[in-house]
Structure formats: structure tokens, C-alpha cells
Scaffold this motif. Sequence first.
Motif, mmCIF file in Angstrom:
data_model
loop_
_atom_site.group_PDB
_atom_site.id
_atom_site.type_symbol
_atom_site.label_atom_id
_atom_site.label_comp_id
_atom_site.label_asym_id
_atom_site.label_seq_id
_atom_site.Cartn_x
_atom_site.Cartn_y
_atom_site.Cartn_z
ATOM 1 N N VAL A 442 0.866 -1.181 0.000
ATOM 2 C CA VAL A 442 0.000 0.000 0.000
ATOM 3 C C VAL A 442 0.899 1.226 0.000
ATOM 4 O O VAL A 442 2.096 1.137 0.297
ATOM 5 C CB VAL A 442 -0.958 0.016 1.214
ATOM 6 N N ASP A 443 0.320 2.376 -0.313
ATOM 7 C CA ASP A 443 1.154 3.568 -0.504
ATOM 8 C C ASP A 443 1.020 4.604 0.594
ATOM 9 O O ASP A 443 1.475 5.745 0.430
ATOM 10 C CB ASP A 443 0.811 4.218 -1.854
ATOM 11 N N PHE A 444 0.414 4.240 1.750
ATOM 12 C CA PHE A 444 0.141 5.280 2.748
ATOM 13 C C PHE A 444 0.848 5.067 4.080
ATOM 14 O O PHE A 444 0.712 5.879 4.987
ATOM 15 C CB PHE A 444 -1.371 5.396 2.994
ATOM 16 N N ILE A 445 1.602 3.991 4.268
ATOM 17 C CA ILE A 445 2.263 3.728 5.548
ATOM 18 C C ILE A 445 3.663 4.321 5.543
ATOM 19 O O ILE A 445 4.494 4.004 4.687
ATOM 20 C CB ILE A 445 2.330 2.215 5.827
ATOM 21 N N ASP A 446 3.933 5.175 6.506
ATOM 22 C CA ASP A 446 5.261 5.751 6.685
ATOM 23 C C ASP A 446 6.029 4.849 7.654
ATOM 24 O O ASP A 446 5.775 4.846 8.856
ATOM 25 C CB ASP A 446 5.159 7.168 7.240
ATOM 26 N N GLU A 447 6.969 4.084 7.139
ATOM 27 C CA GLU A 447 7.672 3.091 7.959
ATOM 28 C C GLU A 447 8.609 3.733 8.978
ATOM 29 O O GLU A 447 9.121 3.034 9.866
ATOM 30 C CB GLU A 447 8.433 2.121 7.069
ATOM 31 N N ASP A 448 8.862 5.022 8.856
ATOM 32 C CA ASP A 448 9.677 5.722 9.855
ATOM 33 C C ASP A 448 8.829 6.292 10.982
ATOM 34 O O ASP A 448 9.389 6.833 11.951
ATOM 35 C CB ASP A 448 10.465 6.858 9.190
ATOM 36 N N ARG A 449 7.528 6.180 10.857
ATOM 37 C CA ARG A 449 6.621 6.728 11.884
ATOM 38 C C ARG A 449 5.535 5.702 12.202
ATOM 39 O O ARG A 449 4.382 5.836 11.817
ATOM 40 C CB ARG A 449 5.998 8.040 11.418
ATOM 41 N N ILE A 450 5.927 4.646 12.920
ATOM 42 C CA ILE A 450 4.989 3.588 13.300
ATOM 43 C C ILE A 450 4.927 3.507 14.826
ATOM 44 O O ILE A 450 5.956 3.445 15.502
ATOM 45 C CB ILE A 450 5.406 2.225 12.719
ATOM 46 N N ALA A 451 3.719 3.510 15.349
ATOM 47 C CA ALA A 451 3.484 3.334 16.787
ATOM 48 C C ALA A 451 2.866 1.967 17.021
ATOM 49 O O ALA A 451 2.172 1.423 16.155
ATOM 50 C CB ALA A 451 2.557 4.423 17.309
ATOM 51 N N ILE A 452 3.108 1.395 18.192
ATOM 52 C CA ILE A 452 2.434 0.165 18.610
ATOM 53 C C ILE A 452 1.632 0.488 19.863
ATOM 54 O O ILE A 452 2.117 1.160 20.778
ATOM 55 C CB ILE A 452 3.443 -0.979 18.855
ATOM 56 N N HIS A 453 0.382 0.041 19.864
ATOM 57 C CA HIS A 453 -0.543 0.459 20.926
ATOM 58 C C HIS A 453 -1.498 -0.685 21.230
ATOM 59 O O HIS A 453 -2.028 -1.326 20.318
ATOM 60 C CB HIS A 453 -1.315 1.694 20.470
ATOM 61 N N GLY A 454 -1.703 -0.954 22.519
ATOM 62 C CA GLY A 454 -2.648 -1.983 22.917
ATOM 63 C C GLY A 454 -2.952 -1.906 24.400
ATOM 64 O O GLY A 454 -2.336 -1.131 25.146
ATOM 65 N N TRP A 455 -3.903 -2.728 24.812
ATOM 66 C CA TRP A 455 -4.366 -2.730 26.204
ATOM 67 C C TRP A 455 -4.316 -4.160 26.738
ATOM 68 O O TRP A 455 -4.590 -5.106 26.011
ATOM 69 C CB TRP A 455 -5.780 -2.179 26.279
ATOM 70 N N SER A 456 -3.958 -4.327 28.009
ATOM 71 C CA SER A 456 -3.897 -5.624 28.662
ATOM 72 C C SER A 456 -2.795 -6.469 28.009
ATOM 73 O O SER A 456 -1.628 -6.078 28.051
ATOM 74 C CB SER A 456 -5.267 -6.302 28.602
ATOM 75 N N TYR A 457 -3.139 -7.604 27.376
ATOM 76 C CA TYR A 457 -2.102 -8.351 26.662
ATOM 77 C C TYR A 457 -1.525 -7.496 25.533
ATOM 78 O O TYR A 457 -0.337 -7.574 25.227
ATOM 79 C CB TYR A 457 -2.677 -9.652 26.101
ATOM 80 N N PHE A 473 9.373 0.378 15.692
ATOM 81 C CA PHE A 473 8.365 1.180 16.384
ATOM 82 C C PHE A 473 9.009 2.434 16.974
ATOM 83 O O PHE A 473 9.890 2.353 17.829
ATOM 84 C CB PHE A 473 7.683 0.359 17.468
ATOM 85 N N LYS A 474 8.529 3.558 16.508
ATOM 86 C CA LYS A 474 9.057 4.829 17.003
ATOM 87 C C LYS A 474 8.539 5.135 18.394
ATOM 88 O O LYS A 474 9.282 5.652 19.242
ATOM 89 C CB LYS A 474 8.696 5.960 16.040
ATOM 90 N N VAL A 475 7.247 4.837 18.639
ATOM 91 C CA VAL A 475 6.661 5.062 19.965
ATOM 92 C C VAL A 475 5.800 3.873 20.351
ATOM 93 O O VAL A 475 5.370 3.079 19.504
ATOM 94 C CB VAL A 475 5.821 6.360 20.025
ATOM 95 N N SER A 476 5.543 3.777 21.653
ATOM 96 C CA SER A 476 4.691 2.722 22.195
ATOM 97 C C SER A 476 3.746 3.311 23.220
ATOM 98 O O SER A 476 4.147 4.119 24.057
ATOM 99 C CB SER A 476 5.544 1.631 22.860
ATOM 100 N N ILE A 477 2.474 2.899 23.144
ATOM 101 C CA ILE A 477 1.480 3.280 24.153
ATOM 102 C C ILE A 477 0.948 1.982 24.749
ATOM 103 O O ILE A 477 0.241 1.216 24.089
ATOM 104 C CB ILE A 477 0.328 4.097 23.551
ATOM 105 N N ALA A 478 1.324 1.718 25.998
ATOM 106 C CA ALA A 478 1.002 0.456 26.660
ATOM 107 C C ALA A 478 -0.043 0.690 27.739
ATOM 108 O O ALA A 478 0.221 1.362 28.735
ATOM 109 C CB ALA A 478 2.261 -0.160 27.263
ATOM 110 N N GLY A 479 -1.238 0.131 27.543
ATOM 111 C CA GLY A 479 -2.321 0.284 28.501
ATOM 112 C C GLY A 479 -2.476 -0.953 29.373
ATOM 113 O O GLY A 479 -2.554 -2.069 28.869
ATOM 114 N N ALA A 480 -2.517 -0.750 30.685
ATOM 115 C CA ALA A 480 -2.722 -1.817 31.667
ATOM 116 C C ALA A 480 -1.908 -3.061 31.330
ATOM 117 O O ALA A 480 -2.440 -4.157 31.209
ATOM 118 C CB ALA A 480 -4.211 -2.163 31.762
ATOM 119 N N PRO A 481 -0.580 -2.922 31.171
ATOM 120 C CA PRO A 481 0.211 -4.043 30.658
ATOM 121 C C PRO A 481 0.565 -5.076 31.722
ATOM 122 O O PRO A 481 0.872 -4.735 32.870
ATOM 123 C CB PRO A 481 1.480 -3.350 30.156
ATOM 124 N N VAL A 482 0.525 -6.343 31.338
ATOM 125 C CA VAL A 482 1.210 -7.368 32.120
ATOM 126 C C VAL A 482 2.701 -7.094 31.983
ATOM 127 O O VAL A 482 3.188 -6.785 30.891
ATOM 128 C CB VAL A 482 0.867 -8.773 31.598
#
Length: 589
Positions: A442-457, A473-482
Motif C-alpha cells: 500500500v502507498d500510505f504507511i510511513d515506515e519511519d513513523r509507526i506506533a504500537i498500541h494496545g491494552w492488557s495483553y 516502532f518509534k513510539v509505544s502506548i502500553a495500557g494496563a500491561p502485564v
Amino acid sequence: MERFSIFDVVGETIPFGYSRWYTGYWWDPVCRDGRTYRILYEEVNESEVDIVQIYLPMDDKWVDEYRYPRAGKTNADSCLKMAQFTVGNDGRFEDEVIMLRLFEPLSSLSVDTEYLARAGWTPDGNFVHCQMLNRVQTNLTLYLIPRECFVAEARYQPSSQTRTDAQYEPVPLPPVHVLLEETSDIWVNVGYRHLYRFSASLAHHGQTQQTVMSCESEVTQITTGDWEVSSKEIWVDETRGLVYFLGLKDTPLETHLYVVSYQTPGPVYRLTELRYTHNVTLDKACSMFVTVFSAVNSAPQSALYRIEISPESVQTQRLAIIMSSTDFPDYSYPEMFNYKSKSGHTMYGMYYRPHNYQQGVRYPTVLFVYGGPHVQLVTNSFKGLKHVRLHTLAAEGFAVVIIDGRGSCSRGIKFESHIKNRLGTTEIEDQVEVLQWLASHVDFIDEDRIAIHGWSYGGYLSLMGLAQRPDIFKVSIAGAPVVDWHLYDTGYTERYMDLPTNNLYGYHRGNVLTYVDSLPEDENRLLIVHGLMDENVHFLHTSKLVNALVKACKPHTLQLYPNERHGIRSHEASEHYRVLVLNFLKHNL
């Protein structure tokens, strides 16, 4: 001789863990003499289970204490009891309630017994059935217990020794029968989940005082193939010898209603329309069903159907449209894709294009992840409500990608068991492989600006993603992580990781603290979010992580929600969290 089938014994039986079975009592289906009733119930003793403390900022006592069995620690002990009472014509109790319990504890059924997974009655009320799991959930046994094995509390024996004192003469009790046993080197469920019919015969031999009961059984597989019967309910039409069930026979992305003969297993017939995911309810006669169905690009709708059975075919007739599909002109539907990975498995995913999408422009991208057992994020069903926050991210100019890698459910045991004894060490590999493949198509993903985000697991994997692949992954947002599996509960953790004493290396490698030194030194790459009152993934996880980050001088941002539990429930906190995520991504991605 008494005969019954597995459908008689377990009724609408479904796999371990489904919410339908969050109950601890079961009424005897037969009322004795029209006046005597019995209730089978589970009694749980948590006195030996460790106590954990949960912070309660809005309560005067500030701290709440409750029992929580962590991996490797002592579990609660369960027993089956029965309450028996008689009701007169005036609706009043005629006598006191008689309390009965099994003559011996459930643990005496097997030295490896740990969990009471199911219980109930046979239709004639003469037997109680129960399913018992061992601690690491590799053995599931179905027992048939004669009602006579439940005795008055005073006669209960905590061992196999029968009381011989003058007050209580020894009374021979009928035997407990093992009807069915399932074992696995991974965990129960074995292979793809399918339907089986189990038939058993109990024969009585000898006179009244010397009666011996024998049990003969037969197992017939009803469905087969590289697809799964859903973990939701089944319906049995005993008149026609048919069983109706929800399954994934046509595609792992769509749930459909199917029917097959359980007397003479043969072709499996699909009763619902393809290109939709269906949630179905049948009437008691199994002659009609209501389905609520949707697709990823079609809002939910509902219809009523009649089932028409003939010796030659099975057909359905639509009787009424209960709710038609609603059009949302401003809603941008996600798009689905699949990819044959290097592991040989087909991986399914979906993505939201940014609403301001222009061809050739690369956009910051959020990989929304769960990645653990029991969850399937990618299905051909409407995502309008469940993924509303992801829709918001797309509306704010972010691309959003979701991938179900190995370890997620509904794909059979080989796909799911890839994470056995090694949680957190393999999931990111699948996520990254599929994400990179998608970025090249696809032509819209900037591979230099990828975040990973999730909750719990997903929060757990968000931490692992940044630690293991900071180059992706440039940044991470970790919600209620084990953070540390030693701190999570026995039933979940030991199913996938074994006991800590048996898997020291796995617990070490699956511990986020092991990777703290690998986390980036840059500012504004890690956001951790947790509710102080979290009753599932306790705040202790994040507390230990923050301590380790401080000692290692690793930059991070921490957002606490003092009045929230594992899920953010209040409107104010939910809105704050939405803005927090958006601002963090806009400023740092």
C-alpha cells in the motif's frame, strides 16, 4: 440399564472459559413427589489463597483486600454440595433445608485434579456430572456421579476411609464413573474444536446390597476438518437427531449457523448467508432462528428464518426482516487483507486509511495489537462501536493496522499453541513481518513513523514491541500491561506458561523487566497508562516496571487513572484517555 448421550449429560456444552458458565448452582430438573427440590452448587474455599491489596482512592478505607492466586501459588479449593428442601401446597418450607455434599472431596477423583470446569445434572436427575481440569489444563475428565454419593454433612469424609463409629454405620455407595477423558501435550483443546457424540450405558449387576455398576461407552466424531466449531452454544433437536452449531467452516473470518446429524454423521449444512458474520439464536423446537449479522463494510441487521428439513435437503426461508442495515455516510470502513507468512500460515489483517488520504502520501501509522489467546480482532463483522477509538485515529490523520498473528484464537491448536511456554517472545515477529509486507503493498504507511498500541495483553506486547524492535516502532502506548507473569493469575498463566518451577527460562524471557535495558534512551517514545484500581492486571505490574525504568534511567511518561479498573469506564476518564493518546501520537509520531 440406563443410556444417555453427551448431549443429555452436558446439555449445551461449550469449551472452558465461556461466560454462559459463570454460575455456581444448578437446579435438579426433576421435582421429587412434586414437592422436593434439590439445588447442586459449588462451594469455594479461598482461605489458603494469597491476599492482594488494591488501592481505593474514593473509599474511606483506601485499600481493598481480596484473594488472588498468582502463578505457582495456592489455588482455591472447590467442592460440590447440594441443598434439598420440601415445599408444601402453601408454598412454605415443610422442614429444614438438608445440606448434602459429596462423600469424598473432588480431589479424591484424581491426584491431579485442580479445577472444577463444569457441573450439572442428567435429565432424569439421577446423576450429577462434572468436568475436572488438572492444574496446567492438559487433562479434562468428565465424571458421572450418582445422586446417592451426596450425603448429609455429618457423614462427609475427607478421605477414602468410611466412618465406622456406632452413630454412622458404613453404607455402600455407588461408584463414580469416568465417562470421557481428553488429554493434550499443549492444553485442552486438542486440534481444531469439533463436535463428538458420546454415548454411555450403565448396567446394574447383582442384588440390592451387592449391586455393581459397569459403564460402557462409545464416542462418535460428528464434525471434522481444518476449521473450528465455535465456542458458543449448540442446539440439539432430539426428534430429528440433529445438532445445530455456530462455526467457521467456510472461513475463519465469518461465524455461521450449521446443522449436521448426530445419529448418522454426514454432510454439514450451512444455514446462514455468506459474506457476513452471524450471531444466532434458535427456538426450543429448532424450527426457527433469529440472526443478527454484519460485515466489515455493512452495519448490523437482523432477520427471522424458518428451517425446513427434508430427507433430501436442509433449507431456510426468510420470514421477516427485523432490523435493516443502517447507512453511515460519514463512516469510513476498514479494509481487510491476508498474507501467506514465512511460517506457512495465512495471516489476516485489516487497516483504516486516514480520512485525509491522498494517493502517494505516507502517513503516521498505529499498529493496534492484542496478540494473545482467546481473542480474534480481525473478522468480517462491523467494527463501528468496538473500534470507535481506531476510527477516531483515522479521522485525525493516522493509518491504523490490525493483525491476528499466531497465538490468537479460531485457527486451531497448531496456530494458537505457537506461544506455548514462551509468551512475549514470538508474537512481535509475526506482527512486524505482516506489517512490513503490507507497507510494501500500500502507498500510505510511513515506515519511519509507526506506533504500537494496545491494552492488557496488547499493552504487554506494546512494551515488548518497543524493547525488541525499537528500529520498527518509534513510539509505544502500553495500557494496563502485564509485566511479570509471576504476578498474574494461575488459571490463565499456567495454561500457557506451565508452573514457574517448570519453566524458569520461559518466565524470564517473557518478563518485560528482562528487556528494560533494550528500551530506547530517547525521550517521548514510551507512554504507560494504568488504572490504580485495576483488579485484573494489578497496578503492581506497572509499579515494578516504573521502578526498573527509573533505575535504568530510561525516559517514559506515566498516566494514572486513580478511580479506574482494568477497563476505563467513566466518561470523563475515557475522554481524557482519548485526548491523551491523540496528543501523544501527534507530538511524537
